[in-house]
Design a protein around this motif. Structure first.
Motif, PDB file in Angstrom:
ATOM      1  N   PHE A 148       0.820  -1.213   0.000  1.00  0.00           N
ATOM      2  CA  PHE A 148       0.000   0.000   0.000  1.00  0.00           C
ATOM      3  C   PHE A 148       0.859   1.270   0.000  1.00  0.00           C
ATOM      4  N   PHE A 149       1.810   1.345   0.949  1.00  0.00           N
ATOM      5  CA  PHE A 149       2.633   2.554   1.035  1.00  0.00           C
ATOM      6  C   PHE A 149       3.549   2.709  -0.183  1.00  0.00           C
ATOM      7  N   THR A 150       4.018   1.601  -0.722  1.00  0.00           N
ATOM      8  CA  THR A 150       4.845   1.678  -1.933  1.00  0.00           C
ATOM      9  C   THR A 150       4.046   2.344  -3.055  1.00  0.00           C
ATOM     10  N   GLY A 156       3.069  10.150  -4.547  1.00  0.00           N
ATOM     11  CA  GLY A 156       3.289  11.342  -3.724  1.00  0.00           C
ATOM     12  C   GLY A 156       2.117  11.702  -2.826  1.00  0.00           C
ATOM     13  N   LEU A 157       1.354  10.703  -2.375  1.00  0.00           N
ATOM     14  CA  LEU A 157       0.124  10.977  -1.611  1.00  0.00           C
ATOM     15  C   LEU A 157       0.359  11.018  -0.101  1.00  0.00           C
ATOM     16  N   ARG A 158      -0.481  11.783   0.587  1.00  0.00           N
ATOM     17  CA  ARG A 158      -0.507  11.822   2.056  1.00  0.00           C
ATOM     18  C   ARG A 158      -1.493  10.738   2.508  1.00  0.00           C
ATOM     19  N   MET A 159      -0.977   9.597   2.973  1.00  0.00           N
ATOM     20  CA  MET A 159      -1.823   8.467   3.361  1.00  0.00           C
ATOM     21  C   MET A 159      -1.446   7.952   4.748  1.00  0.00           C
ATOM     22  N   ILE A 160      -2.451   7.399   5.432  1.00  0.00           N
ATOM     23  CA  ILE A 160      -2.259   6.804   6.757  1.00  0.00           C
ATOM     24  C   ILE A 160      -2.782   5.364   6.669  1.00  0.00           C
ATOM     25  N   GLU A 187       7.987  -2.843  13.505  1.00  0.00           N
ATOM     26  CA  GLU A 187       8.863  -2.778  12.316  1.00  0.00           C
ATOM     27  C   GLU A 187       8.264  -1.885  11.239  1.00  0.00           C
ATOM     28  N   LEU A 188       6.945  -2.010  11.049  1.00  0.00           N
ATOM     29  CA  LEU A 188       6.269  -1.209  10.021  1.00  0.00           C
ATOM     30  C   LEU A 188       6.261   0.276  10.390  1.00  0.00           C
ATOM     31  N   ILE A 189       6.105   0.573  11.681  1.00  0.00           N
ATOM     32  CA  ILE A 189       6.175   1.975  12.138  1.00  0.00           C
ATOM     33  C   ILE A 189       7.540   2.545  11.763  1.00  0.00           C
ATOM     34  N   ARG A 190       8.584   1.777  12.057  1.00  0.00           N
ATOM     35  CA  ARG A 190       9.944   2.273  11.780  1.00  0.00           C
ATOM     36  C   ARG A 190      10.191   2.438  10.278  1.00  0.00           C
ATOM     37  N   ARG A 191       9.584   1.572   9.509  1.00  0.00           N
ATOM     38  CA  ARG A 191       9.811   1.617   8.059  1.00  0.00           C
ATOM     39  C   ARG A 191       9.021   2.742   7.388  1.00  0.00           C
ATOM     40  N   TRP A 192       7.773   2.972   7.822  1.00  0.00           N
ATOM     41  CA  TRP A 192       6.888   3.832   7.042  1.00  0.00           C
ATOM     42  C   TRP A 192       6.447   5.123   7.728  1.00  0.00           C
ATOM     43  N   HIS A 193       6.407   5.160   9.039  1.00  0.00           N
ATOM     44  CA  HIS A 193       5.827   6.339   9.702  1.00  0.00           C
ATOM     45  C   HIS A 193       6.684   7.582   9.450  1.00  0.00           C
ATOM     46  N   LYS A 194       6.072   8.606   8.879  1.00  0.00           N
ATOM     47  CA  LYS A 194       6.747   9.866   8.546  1.00  0.00           C
ATOM     48  C   LYS A 194       7.783   9.701   7.434  1.00  0.00           C
ATOM     49  N   GLU A 196       8.462  10.040   3.675  1.00  0.00           N
ATOM     50  CA  GLU A 196       7.775  10.837   2.651  1.00  0.00           C
ATOM     51  C   GLU A 196       6.459  11.360   3.237  1.00  0.00           C
ATOM     52  N   ARG A 197       5.323  11.056   2.619  1.00  0.00           N
ATOM     53  CA  ARG A 197       4.042  11.564   3.169  1.00  0.00           C
ATOM     54  C   ARG A 197       3.233  10.459   3.859  1.00  0.00           C
ATOM     55  N   SER A 198       3.865   9.367   4.195  1.00  0.00           N
ATOM     56  CA  SER A 198       3.167   8.244   4.834  1.00  0.00           C
ATOM     57  C   SER A 198       3.138   8.404   6.354  1.00  0.00           C
ATOM     58  N   LEU A 199       2.035   7.989   6.953  1.00  0.00           N
ATOM     59  CA  LEU A 199       1.885   7.969   8.414  1.00  0.00           C
ATOM     60  C   LEU A 199       1.316   6.614   8.808  1.00  0.00           C
ATOM     61  N   TYR A 200       1.692   6.121   9.988  1.00  0.00           N
ATOM     62  CA  TYR A 200       1.302   4.763  10.371  1.00  0.00           C
ATOM     63  C   TYR A 200       0.146   4.766  11.383  1.00  0.00           C
ATOM     64  N   ALA A 201      -0.737   3.787  11.238  1.00  0.00           N
ATOM     65  CA  ALA A 201      -1.844   3.609  12.188  1.00  0.00           C
ATOM     66  C   ALA A 201      -1.781   2.221  12.822  1.00  0.00           C
ATOM     67  N   ILE A 202      -1.654   2.191  14.152  1.00  0.00           N
ATOM     68  CA  ILE A 202      -1.768   0.935  14.907  1.00  0.00           C
ATOM     69  C   ILE A 202      -3.228   0.491  14.771  1.00  0.00           C
ATOM     70  N   THR A 203      -3.454  -0.780  14.363  1.00  0.00           N
ATOM     71  CA  THR A 203      -4.788  -1.160  13.882  1.00  0.00           C
ATOM     72  C   THR A 203      -5.325  -2.470  14.476  1.00  0.00           C
ATOM     73  N   PRO A 204      -5.738  -2.482  15.757  1.00  0.00           N
ATOM     74  CA  PRO A 204      -6.478  -3.666  16.224  1.00  0.00           C
ATOM     75  C   PRO A 204      -7.829  -3.678  15.501  1.00  0.00           C
ATOM     76  N   ARG A 205      -8.185  -4.781  14.853  1.00  0.00           N
ATOM     77  CA  ARG A 205      -9.399  -4.765  14.025  1.00  0.00           C
ATOM     78  C   ARG A 205     -10.611  -4.315  14.839  1.00  0.00           C
ATOM     79  N   PHE A 206     -10.960  -5.086  15.871  1.00  0.00           N
ATOM     80  CA  PHE A 206     -11.922  -4.624  16.881  1.00  0.00           C
ATOM     81  C   PHE A 206     -11.796  -5.534  18.088  1.00  0.00           C
ATOM     82  N   ALA A 207     -12.279  -5.068  19.239  1.00  0.00           N
ATOM     83  CA  ALA A 207     -12.039  -5.776  20.507  1.00  0.00           C
ATOM     84  C   ALA A 207     -12.309  -7.289  20.438  1.00  0.00           C
TER      85      ALA A 207
END
Length: 434
Positions: A148-150, A156-160, A187-194, A196-207
């Motif tokens: 997705f981030f690739t 050049g998009l701003r995506m989370i 690992e993904l936070i370190r690779r993608w967060h901030k 270029e224009r990518s930001l990372y979201a910690i994503t537990p699907r639901f409780a």
């Protein structure tokens, strides 16, 4: 980065927000014959053509979109890119729909080539409907995030986005362990967060699909990486709420489950928020978390009606969202159409200006990104969309009879779809033209 270093300009009607129209008299600016000037991928100025055009460097190209409306690019606060291929799948409710369609579809994202191909199509669809930023769920597979981030960075998009965390009540082929999920996420936070224009979201699907151990580890990550996002689902469906009560009997409410693990904080975005009580709403407001309102999805699954009035009374941040694949359209205009009807059914009224605010600056505020996107303010990233009020014969006929901006925007929201998007720009670059 894909920014253009030369100065560029666009002539059109300019609509931008400074505040929430529900609470402020001077919430928006509307310039019928306006000029937007962009340099180095950022907004340099937005104002009257008559006063601004003399300030342009000689030879600056001016794209003439007169008769059309430029506004900030739309922001979709909750969407599942892997569910693109199962949009419009028939099922009698949320839980059977997950079992029958969602989980089998997500299984294929173990294959990076498949993930990459869907990511490309998904981004094409977003740009076609004028969406320049989205808060995106990937699958449990780290490679789905990489794909997705690739794809989004190549444009050049701003995506989370983030990898789904899920270690129970799901098929074996999508089951994580708490430790592996946390390790992959870090690992993904370190690779993608901030990056270029990518930001990372910690994503537990639901409780219900996370053990207490996984919830604890996700909460720890949310504390350790304060400037990341956290996204999940809450209080979408009454059966789901009962299930959570059985799984977490010690929690006061479904939202309280997340609160106990430290997941309510700025940049935490909770999908749906239909079956909340006053205490829940007050907690969301107090923690600067936000609600992603998903009207097409809520109507499609029969989940319930979001209460805009109660959310406003509590002072909750909120943003509109498509929630594809339960949502039935990628278009934020179509999403506004359904949001308007949901509000009416709950006895409240959403003016068009408010709906456009919730898809632009309101969403940016919910994401704590209003210093960068969501308006045409000078210094903001030049992500914007060109709306065509004459895109279809019916729209043209209705809008030429309109005698206010509100009526034109209302017609776009109620009658518009991808055809109403003349062009989409990201960082000053044209990334879609009709």
């Amino acid at each position: 980065m894909h920014n253009t270093s030369t100065v560029q300009a666009w002539r059109a009607g300019l609509l931008t927000f400074h505040a929430d129209p529900a609470f402020s008299e001077n919430a928006h600016s509307w310039i019928e014959d306006g000029l937007l000037i962009v340099a180095d991928g950022k907004v340099q100025a937005a104002g009257d053509w008559s006063t601004l055009h003399a300030s342009l460097p000689p030879g600056t190209p001016v794209t003439d979109w007169r008769g059309k409306i430029i506004t900030a690019g739309f922001i979709d606060a909750h969407v599942h890119y892997p569910q693109t291929d199962m949009i419009a799948s028939p099922a009698p409710g949320l839980l059977p729909w997950l079992e029958q369609y969602t989980f089998p579809t997500e299984r294929a994202f173990a294959d990076p080539a498949h993930a990459a191909q869907v990511a490309e199509f998904f981004l094409d669809e977003l740009l076609r409907v004028g969406t320049t930023t989205a808060l995106v769920y990937c699958t449990v597979h780290p490679q789905s995030v990489d794909a997705f981030f690739t794809a989004s960075e190549a444009r050049g998009l701003r995506m989370i986005a983030g990898k789904v965390l899920m270690d129970r009540h799901c098929p074996d082929f999508l089951c994580d362990t708490a430790e592996q999920g946390a390790r992959d996420t870090e690992e993904l936070i370190r690779r993608w967060h901030k990056h270029e224009r990518s930001l990372y979201a910690i994503t537990p699907r639901f409780a219900p699909t996370s053990t207490e151990e996984q919830m604890h580890l996700a909460g720890e990550l949310a504390r350790r990486y304060q400037d990341t996002y956290l996204q999940t689902h809450v209080s979408e469906n009454e059966d789901e709420c009962k299930w959570v009560k059985a799984l977490y009997p010690q929690a006061r409410s479904y939202l309280d489950v997340y609160d106990r693990y430290g997941m309510l904080r700025p940049r935490a975005v909770f999908g749906h928020c239909i079956w909340l009580d006053d205490e829940d709403r007050a907690r969301i407001a107090a923690t600067q978390s936000a609600a992603a309102v998903c009207p097409t999805s809520n109507l499609f699954l029969g989940s319930g009606l979001f209460d805009f009035e109660e959310a406003d009374r509590a002072g909750m941040r909120m943003a509109l969202a498509t929630d594809v694949g339960a949502g039935t359209s990628f278009s934020m205009l179509q999403t506004m159409n359904e949001a308007y009807k949901v509000a009416r059914l709950k006895g409240s009224y959403l003016p068009a200006l408010r709906m456009f605010y919730l898809a632009t600056l309101g969403a940016a505020r919910s994401l704590h990104l209003d210093d960068r996107i969501g308006s045409l303010a000078a210094g903001n990233e030049a992500d914007f969309v060109v709306l065509d009020p004459r895109a279809t014969p019916l729209l043209a006929r209705r809008t030429e009879r309109a005698d206010s901006l509100e009526e034109v925007l209302f017609a776009l929201a109620l009658l518009g779809d991808d055809r109403a998007i003349a062009a989409t720009y990201s960082g000053g670059r044209q990334v879609h033209v009709r």
